[in-house]
Write an enzyme that holds these catalytic residues in place. Structure first.
Site, PDB file in Angstrom:
ATOM      1  N   ASP A 116       0.896  -1.150   0.000  1.00  0.00           N
ATOM      2  CA  ASP A 116       0.000   0.000   0.000  1.00  0.00           C
ATOM      3  C   ASP A 116       0.933   1.198   0.000  1.00  0.00           C
ATOM      4  OD1 ASP A 116      -1.538   2.237   0.692  1.00  0.00           O
ATOM      5  OD2 ASP A 116      -3.064   0.929   1.526  1.00  0.00           O
ATOM      6  N   HIS A 117       1.110   1.820  -1.161  1.00  0.00           N
ATOM      7  CA  HIS A 117       2.173   2.826  -1.233  1.00  0.00           C
ATOM      8  C   HIS A 117       1.891   4.044  -0.355  1.00  0.00           C
ATOM      9  CE1 HIS A 117      -0.323   4.861  -4.268  1.00  0.00           C
ATOM     10  NE2 HIS A 117       0.424   5.920  -4.093  1.00  0.00           N
ATOM     11  N   HIS A 138      -5.726   2.537   0.855  1.00  0.00           N
ATOM     12  CA  HIS A 138      -5.098   3.764   1.334  1.00  0.00           C
ATOM     13  C   HIS A 138      -5.877   4.456   2.471  1.00  0.00           C
ATOM     14  CE1 HIS A 138      -2.938   2.970  -2.247  1.00  0.00           C
ATOM     15  NE2 HIS A 138      -3.671   3.653  -3.085  1.00  0.00           N
TER      16      HIS A 138
HETATM   17  C1  BG6 Z   1      -3.328   4.449  -6.686  1.00  0.00           C
HETATM   18  C2  BG6 Z   1      -4.667   4.460  -7.367  1.00  0.00           C
HETATM   19  O1  BG6 Z   1      -3.259   3.426  -5.747  1.00  0.00           O
HETATM   20  O2  BG6 Z   1      -3.129   5.685  -6.033  1.00  0.00           O
HETATM   21  C3  BG6 Z   1      -4.782   5.622  -8.330  1.00  0.00           C
HETATM   22  O3  BG6 Z   1      -4.841   3.246  -8.077  1.00  0.00           O
HETATM   23  C4  BG6 Z   1      -4.445   6.911  -7.640  1.00  0.00           C
HETATM   24  O4  BG6 Z   1      -6.082   5.689  -8.892  1.00  0.00           O
HETATM   25  C5  BG6 Z   1      -3.122   6.796  -6.902  1.00  0.00           C
HETATM   26  O5  BG6 Z   1      -4.374   7.924  -8.630  1.00  0.00           O
HETATM   27  C6  BG6 Z   1      -2.852   8.026  -6.070  1.00  0.00           C
HETATM   28  O6  BG6 Z   1      -1.570   7.931  -5.533  1.00  0.00           O
HETATM   29  P1  BG6 Z   1      -0.740   9.222  -5.167  1.00  0.00           P
HETATM   30  O7  BG6 Z   1       0.490   8.698  -4.523  1.00  0.00           O
HETATM   31  O8  BG6 Z   1      -0.507   9.970  -6.427  1.00  0.00           O
HETATM   32  O9  BG6 Z   1      -1.614  10.003  -4.233  1.00  0.00           O
END
Ligand code: BG6
Length: 528
Positions: free
Chosen positions: A210-211, A273
Protein backbone atom coordinates in the site's frame (compact mmCIF):
# COMPACT_ATOMS: atom_id res chain seq x y z
CA UNK A 1 28.32 2.71 -7.77
CA UNK A 2 32.01 3.02 -7.04
CA UNK A 3 33.24 2.44 -3.51
CA UNK A 4 34.17 6.08 -3.35
CA UNK A 5 30.72 7.26 -4.36
CA UNK A 6 29.20 4.77 -1.99
CA UNK A 7 31.22 6.19 0.89
CA UNK A 8 30.30 9.70 -0.14
CA UNK A 9 26.61 8.92 0.40
CA UNK A 10 27.21 7.15 3.66
CA UNK A 11 30.03 9.19 5.08
CA UNK A 12 29.79 10.35 8.67
CA UNK A 13 28.05 13.55 7.65
CA UNK A 14 25.18 11.83 5.88
CA UNK A 15 21.74 11.82 7.43
CA UNK A 16 19.59 9.05 6.09
CA UNK A 17 16.05 7.99 6.86
CA UNK A 18 15.52 4.33 6.18
CA UNK A 19 13.36 1.72 7.80
CA UNK A 20 11.56 4.54 9.61
CA UNK A 21 14.64 5.66 11.49
CA UNK A 22 16.67 8.75 10.78
CA UNK A 23 20.29 8.21 11.61
CA UNK A 24 23.44 10.19 11.13
CA UNK A 25 26.82 8.75 10.37
CA UNK A 26 26.11 5.04 10.55
CA UNK A 27 27.97 2.59 8.34
CA UNK A 28 26.24 1.92 5.05
CA UNK A 29 25.60 -1.75 5.80
CA UNK A 30 22.79 -0.66 8.08
CA UNK A 31 20.83 0.95 5.28
CA UNK A 32 21.70 -0.79 2.06
CA UNK A 33 19.30 -3.44 0.93
CA UNK A 34 20.30 -7.04 1.43
CA UNK A 35 21.88 -8.71 -1.62
CA UNK A 36 19.09 -9.88 -3.90
CA UNK A 37 17.75 -10.31 -7.40
CA UNK A 38 14.42 -8.67 -8.22
CA UNK A 39 12.20 -10.18 -10.88
CA UNK A 40 9.54 -7.83 -12.25
CA UNK A 41 6.58 -9.57 -13.90
CA UNK A 42 4.77 -7.20 -16.26
CA UNK A 43 8.04 -5.35 -16.85
CA UNK A 44 6.88 -3.75 -20.10
CA UNK A 45 3.88 -2.19 -18.33
CA UNK A 46 3.12 1.19 -16.90
CA UNK A 47 3.99 0.52 -13.26
CA UNK A 48 7.49 -0.68 -14.07
CA UNK A 49 8.11 2.36 -16.24
CA UNK A 50 6.52 5.01 -14.06
CA UNK A 51 7.42 3.78 -10.60
CA UNK A 52 9.53 0.66 -10.18
CA UNK A 53 12.54 1.29 -12.41
CA UNK A 54 12.80 5.03 -11.60
CA UNK A 55 12.62 4.16 -7.87
CA UNK A 56 15.26 1.44 -8.18
CA UNK A 57 17.44 3.80 -10.17
CA UNK A 58 17.24 6.47 -7.46
CA UNK A 59 17.90 3.92 -4.72
CA UNK A 60 20.94 2.75 -6.65
CA UNK A 61 22.09 6.30 -7.37
CA UNK A 62 21.89 7.09 -3.65
CA UNK A 63 23.78 3.97 -2.73
CA UNK A 64 20.85 2.36 -0.96
CA UNK A 65 20.71 -0.89 -2.89
CA UNK A 66 23.31 -3.50 -2.23
CA UNK A 67 26.12 -3.81 -4.73
CA UNK A 68 25.00 -7.44 -5.00
CA UNK A 69 21.77 -6.65 -6.73
CA UNK A 70 20.17 -7.07 -10.16
CA UNK A 71 16.77 -6.63 -11.83
CA UNK A 72 15.30 -9.12 -14.25
CA UNK A 73 12.27 -7.88 -16.14
CA UNK A 74 9.86 -10.26 -17.79
CA UNK A 75 6.65 -9.93 -19.77
CA UNK A 76 5.11 -11.04 -23.02
CA UNK A 77 6.69 -8.19 -25.01
CA UNK A 78 9.52 -9.33 -27.26
CA UNK A 79 12.64 -7.49 -26.13
CA UNK A 80 16.23 -8.24 -25.33
CA UNK A 81 18.36 -6.79 -22.54
CA UNK A 82 19.41 -3.82 -24.64
CA UNK A 83 15.97 -2.81 -25.84
CA UNK A 84 14.54 -3.17 -22.34
CA UNK A 85 17.36 -1.02 -20.96
CA UNK A 86 16.77 1.71 -23.49
CA UNK A 87 13.00 1.71 -22.81
CA UNK A 88 13.78 2.04 -19.10
CA UNK A 89 16.37 4.75 -19.70
CA UNK A 90 13.70 6.76 -21.49
CA UNK A 91 11.37 6.28 -18.51
CA UNK A 92 14.04 7.38 -16.04
CA UNK A 93 14.89 10.44 -18.15
CA UNK A 94 11.20 11.39 -18.28
CA UNK A 95 10.98 11.00 -14.52
CA UNK A 96 13.69 13.66 -14.09
CA UNK A 97 17.00 13.76 -12.23
CA UNK A 98 18.83 11.68 -14.85
CA UNK A 99 22.54 11.26 -14.25
CA UNK A 100 24.47 9.49 -16.99
CA UNK A 101 27.11 7.97 -14.67
CA UNK A 102 24.54 6.71 -12.17
CA UNK A 103 22.46 5.26 -15.01
CA UNK A 104 25.50 3.53 -16.52
CA UNK A 105 26.20 1.89 -13.17
CA UNK A 106 22.58 0.88 -12.59
CA UNK A 107 21.81 -0.29 -16.12
CA UNK A 108 24.55 -2.93 -15.91
CA UNK A 109 22.27 -4.69 -13.48
CA UNK A 110 19.16 -4.70 -15.69
CA UNK A 111 18.19 -7.75 -17.72
CA UNK A 112 15.12 -8.96 -19.56
CA UNK A 113 13.59 -12.23 -20.66
CA UNK A 114 10.42 -12.71 -22.69
CA UNK A 115 7.77 -14.99 -21.16
CA UNK A 116 5.40 -15.93 -24.00
CA UNK A 117 2.86 -17.56 -21.77
CA UNK A 118 2.58 -17.01 -18.04
CA UNK A 119 0.56 -20.19 -17.75
CA UNK A 120 3.32 -22.26 -19.29
CA UNK A 121 5.52 -24.03 -16.72
CA UNK A 122 8.45 -24.15 -19.16
CA UNK A 123 8.74 -20.32 -19.05
CA UNK A 124 9.31 -20.59 -15.31
CA UNK A 125 11.98 -23.26 -15.69
CA UNK A 126 13.76 -20.90 -18.08
CA UNK A 127 13.32 -18.03 -15.67
CA UNK A 128 14.71 -20.14 -12.86
CA UNK A 129 17.80 -21.03 -14.88
CA UNK A 130 18.45 -17.36 -15.73
CA UNK A 131 17.86 -16.37 -12.12
CA UNK A 132 20.29 -18.94 -10.81
CA UNK A 133 22.96 -17.78 -13.27
CA UNK A 134 22.49 -14.13 -12.29
CA UNK A 135 22.42 -15.05 -8.60
CA UNK A 136 25.88 -16.53 -9.02
CA UNK A 137 27.15 -13.63 -11.14
CA UNK A 138 25.94 -10.95 -8.69
CA UNK A 139 26.54 -12.84 -5.45
CA UNK A 140 22.97 -12.43 -4.18
CA UNK A 141 23.15 -15.39 -1.78
CA UNK A 142 20.13 -16.79 -3.61
CA UNK A 143 17.83 -14.03 -2.26
CA UNK A 144 15.03 -13.16 -4.68
CA UNK A 145 12.02 -10.95 -4.77
CA UNK A 146 9.19 -11.39 -7.29
CA UNK A 147 7.29 -8.19 -7.98
CA UNK A 148 3.94 -8.77 -9.67
CA UNK A 149 3.32 -5.64 -11.73
CA UNK A 150 0.78 -7.51 -13.87
CA UNK A 151 -3.00 -7.32 -13.97
CA UNK A 152 -4.30 -8.86 -10.72
CA UNK A 153 -5.97 -11.66 -12.67
CA UNK A 154 -2.48 -13.10 -13.27
CA UNK A 155 -1.36 -13.16 -9.59
CA UNK A 156 -2.63 -16.63 -8.71
CA UNK A 157 -1.22 -18.23 -11.85
CA UNK A 158 2.23 -16.68 -11.42
CA UNK A 159 2.45 -17.55 -7.72
CA UNK A 160 1.40 -21.08 -8.49
CA UNK A 161 3.93 -21.57 -11.25
CA UNK A 162 6.73 -19.98 -9.23
CA UNK A 163 5.98 -22.48 -6.50
CA UNK A 164 5.89 -25.40 -8.91
CA UNK A 165 9.27 -24.38 -10.30
CA UNK A 166 10.66 -24.35 -6.73
CA UNK A 167 11.22 -20.60 -6.65
CA UNK A 168 9.25 -19.98 -3.45
CA UNK A 169 11.53 -22.33 -1.60
CA UNK A 170 13.69 -20.63 1.02
CA UNK A 171 16.26 -23.31 1.70
CA UNK A 172 18.76 -21.36 -0.37
CA UNK A 173 18.22 -17.64 0.25
CA UNK A 174 14.96 -15.84 0.92
CA UNK A 175 12.09 -15.62 -1.55
CA UNK A 176 9.54 -12.78 -1.33
CA UNK A 177 6.40 -12.15 -3.33
CA UNK A 178 5.34 -8.52 -3.73
CA UNK A 179 1.81 -7.84 -4.88
CA UNK A 180 0.10 -4.64 -5.79
CA UNK A 181 -3.51 -3.92 -4.99
CA UNK A 182 -6.24 -4.84 -5.68
CA UNK A 183 -5.96 -8.06 -3.70
CA UNK A 184 -9.16 -9.54 -5.12
CA UNK A 185 -12.35 -7.62 -5.86
CA UNK A 186 -14.30 -8.46 -2.72
CA UNK A 187 -13.95 -10.52 0.42
CA UNK A 188 -14.60 -13.84 -1.29
CA UNK A 189 -12.13 -13.38 -4.14
CA UNK A 190 -9.50 -11.94 -1.77
CA UNK A 191 -9.76 -15.05 0.41
CA UNK A 192 -9.52 -17.27 -2.66
CA UNK A 193 -6.43 -15.42 -3.86
CA UNK A 194 -4.85 -15.83 -0.44
CA UNK A 195 -5.53 -19.53 -0.44
CA UNK A 196 -3.78 -19.84 -3.80
CA UNK A 197 -0.80 -17.80 -2.64
CA UNK A 198 -0.57 -19.85 0.55
CA UNK A 199 -0.14 -23.05 -1.46
CA UNK A 200 3.38 -21.92 -2.25
CA UNK A 201 4.23 -18.86 -0.14
CA UNK A 202 3.90 -18.38 3.60
CA UNK A 203 2.35 -15.16 4.93
CA UNK A 204 5.85 -13.98 5.98
CA UNK A 205 6.93 -14.18 2.34
CA UNK A 206 4.02 -12.10 1.00
CA UNK A 207 4.40 -8.30 0.79
CA UNK A 208 1.09 -6.56 0.01
CA UNK A 209 1.96 -3.04 -1.04
CA UNK A 210 0.00 0.00 0.00
CA UNK A 211 2.17 2.83 -1.23
CA UNK A 212 0.37 5.35 0.98
CA UNK A 213 1.95 3.70 4.02
CA UNK A 214 5.32 4.49 2.40
CA UNK A 215 4.65 8.23 2.33
CA UNK A 216 6.68 10.13 4.91
CA UNK A 217 3.77 12.29 5.94
CA UNK A 218 1.61 9.21 6.52
CA UNK A 219 4.30 7.65 8.70
CA UNK A 220 4.53 10.98 10.49
CA UNK A 221 1.04 10.40 11.93
CA UNK A 222 2.55 7.94 14.39
CA UNK A 223 5.58 10.13 15.11
CA UNK A 224 3.40 13.13 15.83
CA UNK A 225 1.08 11.15 18.05
CA UNK A 226 3.54 9.00 19.95
CA UNK A 227 6.79 10.98 20.02
CA UNK A 228 5.07 13.94 21.68
CA UNK A 229 3.31 14.11 25.01
CA UNK A 230 0.97 16.97 24.13
CA UNK A 231 -1.38 15.25 21.67
CA UNK A 232 -2.08 11.86 23.12
CA UNK A 233 -3.98 12.97 26.27
CA UNK A 234 -6.54 14.77 24.09
CA UNK A 235 -6.60 12.25 21.23
CA UNK A 236 -9.96 10.73 22.12
CA UNK A 237 -13.74 11.18 22.27
CA UNK A 238 -13.58 13.57 25.23
CA UNK A 239 -11.76 16.23 23.21
CA UNK A 240 -12.17 15.37 19.56
CA UNK A 241 -15.43 16.30 17.88
CA UNK A 242 -14.76 14.53 14.61
CA UNK A 243 -12.08 13.56 12.11
CA UNK A 244 -12.05 14.22 8.35
CA UNK A 245 -9.83 12.35 5.93
CA UNK A 246 -9.76 13.66 2.37
CA UNK A 247 -7.76 12.17 -0.49
CA UNK A 248 -8.60 14.31 -3.50
CA UNK A 249 -7.11 14.08 -6.96
CA UNK A 250 -7.43 16.49 -9.86
CA UNK A 251 -6.62 13.81 -12.44
CA UNK A 252 -9.25 11.58 -13.98
CA UNK A 253 -8.70 7.93 -14.68
CA UNK A 254 -5.97 8.64 -17.24
CA UNK A 255 -5.68 5.64 -19.58
CA UNK A 256 -6.84 3.08 -17.02
CA UNK A 257 -10.47 2.53 -17.99
CA UNK A 258 -10.12 -1.26 -18.01
CA UNK A 259 -8.83 -1.35 -14.46
CA UNK A 260 -11.01 1.45 -13.15
CA UNK A 261 -14.26 0.06 -14.50
CA UNK A 262 -13.56 -3.09 -12.47
CA UNK A 263 -12.45 -1.17 -9.40
CA UNK A 264 -14.23 2.15 -8.84
CA UNK A 265 -13.25 4.49 -6.04
CA UNK A 266 -14.09 2.20 -3.12
CA UNK A 267 -11.76 -0.57 -4.26
CA UNK A 268 -9.18 1.82 -5.66
CA UNK A 269 -8.77 4.16 -2.68
CA UNK A 270 -10.91 3.14 0.32
CA UNK A 271 -10.19 -0.57 0.67
CA UNK A 272 -6.51 0.24 1.08
CA UNK A 273 -5.10 3.76 1.33
CA UNK A 274 -7.89 5.54 3.21
CA UNK A 275 -8.68 2.77 5.69
CA UNK A 276 -4.96 2.42 6.42
CA UNK A 277 -4.68 6.15 7.11
CA UNK A 278 -7.74 5.91 9.34
CA UNK A 279 -6.11 3.03 11.24
CA UNK A 280 -2.97 5.13 11.88
CA UNK A 281 -5.02 8.06 13.14
CA UNK A 282 -7.11 5.90 15.45
CA UNK A 283 -4.78 3.14 16.67
CA UNK A 284 -3.45 2.64 20.18
CA UNK A 285 0.28 3.03 20.81
CA UNK A 286 2.08 -0.29 20.56
CA UNK A 287 4.52 -1.13 23.37
CA UNK A 288 7.42 -1.10 20.92
CA UNK A 289 7.76 0.44 17.45
CA UNK A 290 8.14 -2.90 15.74
CA UNK A 291 6.50 -4.24 12.59
CA UNK A 292 4.16 -6.87 13.97
CA UNK A 293 3.12 -4.78 16.94
CA UNK A 294 2.31 -1.77 14.77
CA UNK A 295 0.41 -4.00 12.36
CA UNK A 296 -1.50 -5.55 15.29
CA UNK A 297 -2.68 -2.12 16.38
CA UNK A 298 -3.72 -1.09 12.87
CA UNK A 299 -5.71 -4.30 12.57
CA UNK A 300 -7.48 -3.75 15.90
CA UNK A 301 -8.91 -0.47 14.57
CA UNK A 302 -10.16 -2.16 11.41
CA UNK A 303 -11.77 -4.85 13.54
CA UNK A 304 -13.62 -2.16 15.51
CA UNK A 305 -15.13 -0.43 12.45
CA UNK A 306 -18.89 -0.29 12.85
CA UNK A 307 -20.31 -2.36 9.95
CA UNK A 308 -22.27 -0.48 7.31
CA UNK A 309 -25.77 -1.86 7.27
CA UNK A 310 -28.51 -1.59 4.66
CA UNK A 311 -30.36 0.75 7.04
CA UNK A 312 -27.49 3.09 7.71
CA UNK A 313 -25.87 3.04 4.29
CA UNK A 314 -28.12 5.72 2.80
CA UNK A 315 -27.26 8.18 5.55
CA UNK A 316 -23.58 7.40 5.66
CA UNK A 317 -22.43 6.80 2.10
CA UNK A 318 -22.53 9.06 -0.94
CA UNK A 319 -21.16 7.89 -4.28
CA UNK A 320 -20.69 9.95 -7.39
CA UNK A 321 -19.29 10.03 -10.89
CA UNK A 322 -17.73 13.02 -12.63
CA UNK A 323 -19.30 14.64 -15.66
CA UNK A 324 -17.63 17.10 -18.03
CA UNK A 325 -16.19 20.23 -16.48
CA UNK A 326 -13.01 22.19 -16.11
CA UNK A 327 -9.94 21.38 -14.05
CA UNK A 328 -6.99 23.73 -13.78
CA UNK A 329 -8.46 25.97 -16.44
CA UNK A 330 -8.64 23.11 -18.95
CA UNK A 331 -11.77 21.34 -20.18
CA UNK A 332 -12.16 17.82 -18.81
CA UNK A 333 -14.43 15.15 -20.28
CA UNK A 334 -16.94 13.28 -18.17
CA UNK A 335 -16.13 9.78 -16.90
CA UNK A 336 -18.50 8.14 -19.38
CA UNK A 337 -16.65 9.87 -22.23
CA UNK A 338 -13.23 8.69 -21.12
CA UNK A 339 -11.62 6.29 -23.60
CA UNK A 340 -12.75 2.73 -22.94
CA UNK A 341 -15.58 3.58 -20.51
CA UNK A 342 -19.10 2.39 -21.43
CA UNK A 343 -21.60 5.19 -21.90
CA UNK A 344 -23.86 3.75 -19.21
CA UNK A 345 -21.14 3.02 -16.65
CA UNK A 346 -22.26 3.18 -13.00
CA UNK A 347 -18.71 3.04 -11.62
CA UNK A 348 -18.25 5.62 -8.88
CA UNK A 349 -15.28 7.99 -9.09
CA UNK A 350 -16.13 9.69 -5.80
CA UNK A 351 -17.26 8.47 -2.41
CA UNK A 352 -17.81 10.09 0.97
CA UNK A 353 -18.55 8.03 4.02
CA UNK A 354 -19.33 8.50 7.69
CA UNK A 355 -17.62 5.83 9.72
CA UNK A 356 -17.57 4.98 13.42
CA UNK A 357 -15.06 3.01 15.44
CA UNK A 358 -16.69 1.07 18.22
CA UNK A 359 -14.18 1.19 21.05
CA UNK A 360 -13.55 3.18 24.24
CA UNK A 361 -11.37 5.79 22.62
CA UNK A 362 -13.61 6.63 19.69
CA UNK A 363 -17.19 5.71 20.52
CA UNK A 364 -19.56 8.08 18.66
CA UNK A 365 -16.81 10.21 17.12
CA UNK A 366 -17.59 10.37 13.39
CA UNK A 367 -14.79 9.89 10.90
CA UNK A 368 -15.84 11.52 7.62
CA UNK A 369 -13.75 10.10 4.83
CA UNK A 370 -13.87 11.02 1.16
CA UNK A 371 -11.92 10.60 -2.00
CA UNK A 372 -12.55 11.44 -5.60
CA UNK A 373 -11.12 11.98 -9.03
CA UNK A 374 -11.34 15.33 -10.79
CA UNK A 375 -11.42 17.52 -7.70
CA UNK A 376 -10.28 21.11 -8.27
CA UNK A 377 -6.82 20.22 -6.98
CA UNK A 378 -4.79 17.33 -5.61
CA UNK A 379 -4.70 17.41 -1.85
CA UNK A 380 -4.72 14.79 0.85
CA UNK A 381 -5.17 15.74 4.43
CA UNK A 382 -6.48 14.77 7.83
CA UNK A 383 -8.43 17.19 9.96
CA UNK A 384 -8.73 16.58 13.69
CA UNK A 385 -11.41 18.94 14.89
CA UNK A 386 -11.61 19.46 18.62
CA UNK A 387 -14.82 19.96 20.59
CA UNK A 388 -16.35 23.42 20.90
CA UNK A 389 -15.67 25.51 23.99
CA UNK A 390 -17.58 24.09 26.94
CA UNK A 391 -18.43 27.58 28.22
CA UNK A 392 -18.35 31.05 26.63
CA UNK A 393 -16.86 33.37 29.19
CA UNK A 394 -16.27 36.00 26.48
CA UNK A 395 -19.92 36.20 25.51
CA UNK A 396 -20.36 39.83 26.50
CA UNK A 397 -17.09 41.06 25.05
CA UNK A 398 -16.45 39.03 21.91
CA UNK A 399 -19.03 39.01 19.15
CA UNK A 400 -19.72 36.03 17.01
CA UNK A 401 -18.90 32.39 17.42
CA UNK A 402 -15.57 31.18 18.74
CA UNK A 403 -14.81 28.25 16.49
CA UNK A 404 -13.18 25.03 17.60
CA UNK A 405 -9.45 24.31 17.53
CA UNK A 406 -8.17 22.04 14.83
CA UNK A 407 -5.06 20.12 13.95
CA UNK A 408 -4.53 19.62 10.22
CA UNK A 409 -2.11 17.03 8.90
CA UNK A 410 -1.51 17.84 5.26
CA UNK A 411 -0.27 14.69 3.56
CA UNK A 412 0.39 15.89 0.02
CA UNK A 413 1.36 17.67 -2.14
CA UNK A 414 1.82 20.48 0.38
CA UNK A 415 3.29 18.63 3.35
CA UNK A 416 2.51 20.51 6.54
CA UNK A 417 1.14 20.29 10.04
CA UNK A 418 -1.07 23.17 11.15
CA UNK A 419 -2.64 23.96 14.47
CA UNK A 420 -5.49 26.39 14.47
CA UNK A 421 -6.24 28.39 17.59
CA UNK A 422 -7.37 31.84 18.73
CA UNK A 423 -5.41 34.77 20.09
CA UNK A 424 -6.25 38.27 21.13
CA UNK A 425 -6.13 40.83 18.39
CA UNK A 426 -3.53 43.45 19.30
CA UNK A 427 -5.02 46.78 20.32
CA UNK A 428 -7.33 48.21 22.95
CA UNK A 429 -10.49 46.32 22.01
CA UNK A 430 -11.11 42.82 23.25
CA UNK A 431 -11.54 40.70 20.19
CA UNK A 432 -10.11 37.51 18.87
CA UNK A 433 -8.56 36.32 15.67
CA UNK A 434 -7.97 32.82 14.33
CA UNK A 435 -4.33 32.05 13.81
CA UNK A 436 -2.49 29.09 12.39
CA UNK A 437 0.74 27.65 13.71
CA UNK A 438 2.29 26.21 10.61
CA UNK A 439 5.06 23.66 10.16
CA UNK A 440 6.29 22.79 6.69
CA UNK A 441 7.49 19.21 6.67
CA UNK A 442 10.66 19.85 4.66
CA UNK A 443 11.64 22.84 6.77
CA UNK A 444 15.15 22.49 8.17
CA UNK A 445 15.81 19.17 6.48
CA UNK A 446 18.35 18.91 3.71
CA UNK A 447 18.91 15.16 3.77
CA UNK A 448 17.88 12.46 1.37
CA UNK A 449 14.16 12.02 0.77
CA UNK A 450 12.69 8.71 -0.33
CA UNK A 451 9.42 8.60 -2.20
CA UNK A 452 6.76 6.06 -1.29
CA UNK A 453 7.83 3.43 -3.85
CA UNK A 454 11.52 3.74 -3.00
CA UNK A 455 10.62 3.22 0.63
CA UNK A 456 8.44 0.15 0.16
CA UNK A 457 10.84 -1.51 -2.29
CA UNK A 458 13.74 -0.92 0.07
CA UNK A 459 11.77 -2.19 3.07
CA UNK A 460 10.89 -5.31 1.14
CA UNK A 461 14.58 -5.88 0.39
CA UNK A 462 15.32 -5.37 4.08
CA UNK A 463 12.49 -7.68 5.15
CA UNK A 464 10.76 -4.95 7.18
CA UNK A 465 6.99 -5.54 6.93
CA UNK A 466 5.70 -2.60 8.94
CA UNK A 467 4.49 -0.70 5.88
CA UNK A 468 2.84 -3.71 4.25
CA UNK A 469 -0.67 -4.98 4.71
CA UNK A 470 -1.11 -8.21 6.62
CA UNK A 471 -3.67 -10.80 5.63
CA UNK A 472 -6.01 -10.03 8.55
CA UNK A 473 -5.90 -6.28 7.81
CA UNK A 474 -6.71 -6.86 4.18
CA UNK A 475 -9.55 -9.22 5.06
CA UNK A 476 -11.09 -6.75 7.53
CA UNK A 477 -11.02 -3.91 4.99
CA UNK A 478 -12.85 -6.09 2.50
CA UNK A 479 -15.44 -7.27 5.00
CA UNK A 480 -16.15 -3.68 5.95
CA UNK A 481 -16.73 -2.63 2.33
CA UNK A 482 -18.17 -5.71 0.68
CA UNK A 483 -21.85 -5.00 1.33
CA UNK A 484 -21.53 -1.45 0.01
CA UNK A 485 -19.70 -2.70 -3.07
CA UNK A 486 -22.38 -5.26 -3.81
CA UNK A 487 -25.17 -2.73 -3.50
CA UNK A 488 -23.42 -0.16 -5.67
CA UNK A 489 -22.64 -2.78 -8.30
CA UNK A 490 -26.27 -3.87 -8.45
CA UNK A 491 -27.64 -0.32 -8.57
CA UNK A 492 -30.88 -1.79 -7.25
CA UNK A 493 -33.65 0.01 -5.30
CA UNK A 494 -31.78 -0.11 -1.98
CA UNK A 495 -28.41 0.90 -3.45
CA UNK A 496 -26.90 4.26 -2.63
CA UNK A 497 -27.87 6.39 -5.60
CA UNK A 498 -25.05 7.26 -8.01
CA UNK A 499 -24.88 11.06 -8.09
CA UNK A 500 -23.09 13.25 -10.59
CA UNK A 501 -20.62 16.10 -10.09
CA UNK A 502 -18.86 18.29 -12.59
CA UNK A 503 -15.14 17.76 -13.09
CA UNK A 504 -13.41 20.52 -11.13
CA UNK A 505 -15.89 20.43 -8.23
CA UNK A 506 -15.40 18.76 -4.86
CA UNK A 507 -17.91 15.96 -5.42
CA UNK A 508 -21.72 15.90 -5.47
CA UNK A 509 -23.51 18.43 -3.28
CA UNK A 510 -25.07 15.50 -1.39
CA UNK A 511 -21.66 14.76 0.12
CA UNK A 512 -21.86 18.19 1.76
CA UNK A 513 -25.27 17.27 3.15
CA UNK A 514 -23.78 14.09 4.62
CA UNK A 515 -21.69 16.17 6.99
CA UNK A 516 -23.96 19.23 7.20
CA UNK A 517 -26.82 17.16 8.60
CA UNK A 518 -24.55 16.60 11.59
CA UNK A 519 -23.96 20.36 11.88
CA UNK A 520 -20.46 20.21 10.41
CA UNK A 521 -18.67 21.26 7.22
CA UNK A 522 -15.89 19.81 5.11
CA UNK A 523 -12.66 21.71 5.49
CA UNK A 524 -11.93 23.56 2.25
CA UNK A 525 -15.63 23.58 1.41
CA UNK A 526 -16.31 26.33 3.92
CA UNK A 527 -15.33 24.46 7.07
CA UNK A 528 -12.25 25.14 9.20
C1 BG6 B 1 -3.33 4.45 -6.69
C2 BG6 B 1 -4.67 4.46 -7.37
O1 BG6 B 1 -3.26 3.43 -5.75
O2 BG6 B 1 -3.13 5.69 -6.03
C3 BG6 B 1 -4.78 5.62 -8.33
O3 BG6 B 1 -4.84 3.25 -8.08
C4 BG6 B 1 -4.44 6.91 -7.64
O4 BG6 B 1 -6.08 5.69 -8.89
C5 BG6 B 1 -3.12 6.80 -6.90
O5 BG6 B 1 -4.37 7.92 -8.63
C6 BG6 B 1 -2.85 8.03 -6.07
O6 BG6 B 1 -1.57 7.93 -5.53
P1 BG6 B 1 -0.74 9.22 -5.17
O7 BG6 B 1 0.49 8.70 -4.52
O8 BG6 B 1 -0.51 9.97 -6.43
O9 BG6 B 1 -1.61 10.00 -4.23
Amino acid sequence: MTDEKHREYHGPAATITVGNVETTGQPCEEFCSEPCGMVIFGASGDLAKRKLIPSLYRLSKNGLVSKNFFVLGTSRAKMDDESFRSAMEKAVREDGGFDAAAWAEFSKRIFYTTADDLADGASYDRLKAILEGKNMEFGTLGNRMFYLATPPSAYAEIADKLGMAGMSDESNGWSRLVIEKPFGRDLKSALELNETLYKNFKEEQIYRIDHYLGKDTVQNILMLRFANTIFEPIWNRRYIDHVQITVAESIGIEKRAGYYEEAGILRDMFQNHILQILALVAMEPPAVYESELVRDERVKVLRALRPLSMDTMRGSLVVGQYTAGEVDGKPAVGYRDEEGVPKDSVTPTFAAMKVFIDNWRWQDVPFYIRSGKRFPKKHSEILIQFKPLPHRMFKDTVYGEIGPNALILMIQPDERVQLKFHTKNPGSRVNLRDVIMDFSYKQGYAGLLLDAYERVILDCMLGDKMLFVREDGMRLCWSFLTEALELIGEQGPSSPELLFYGAGSPGPIESDFLIQLDGRLWRNNGGI
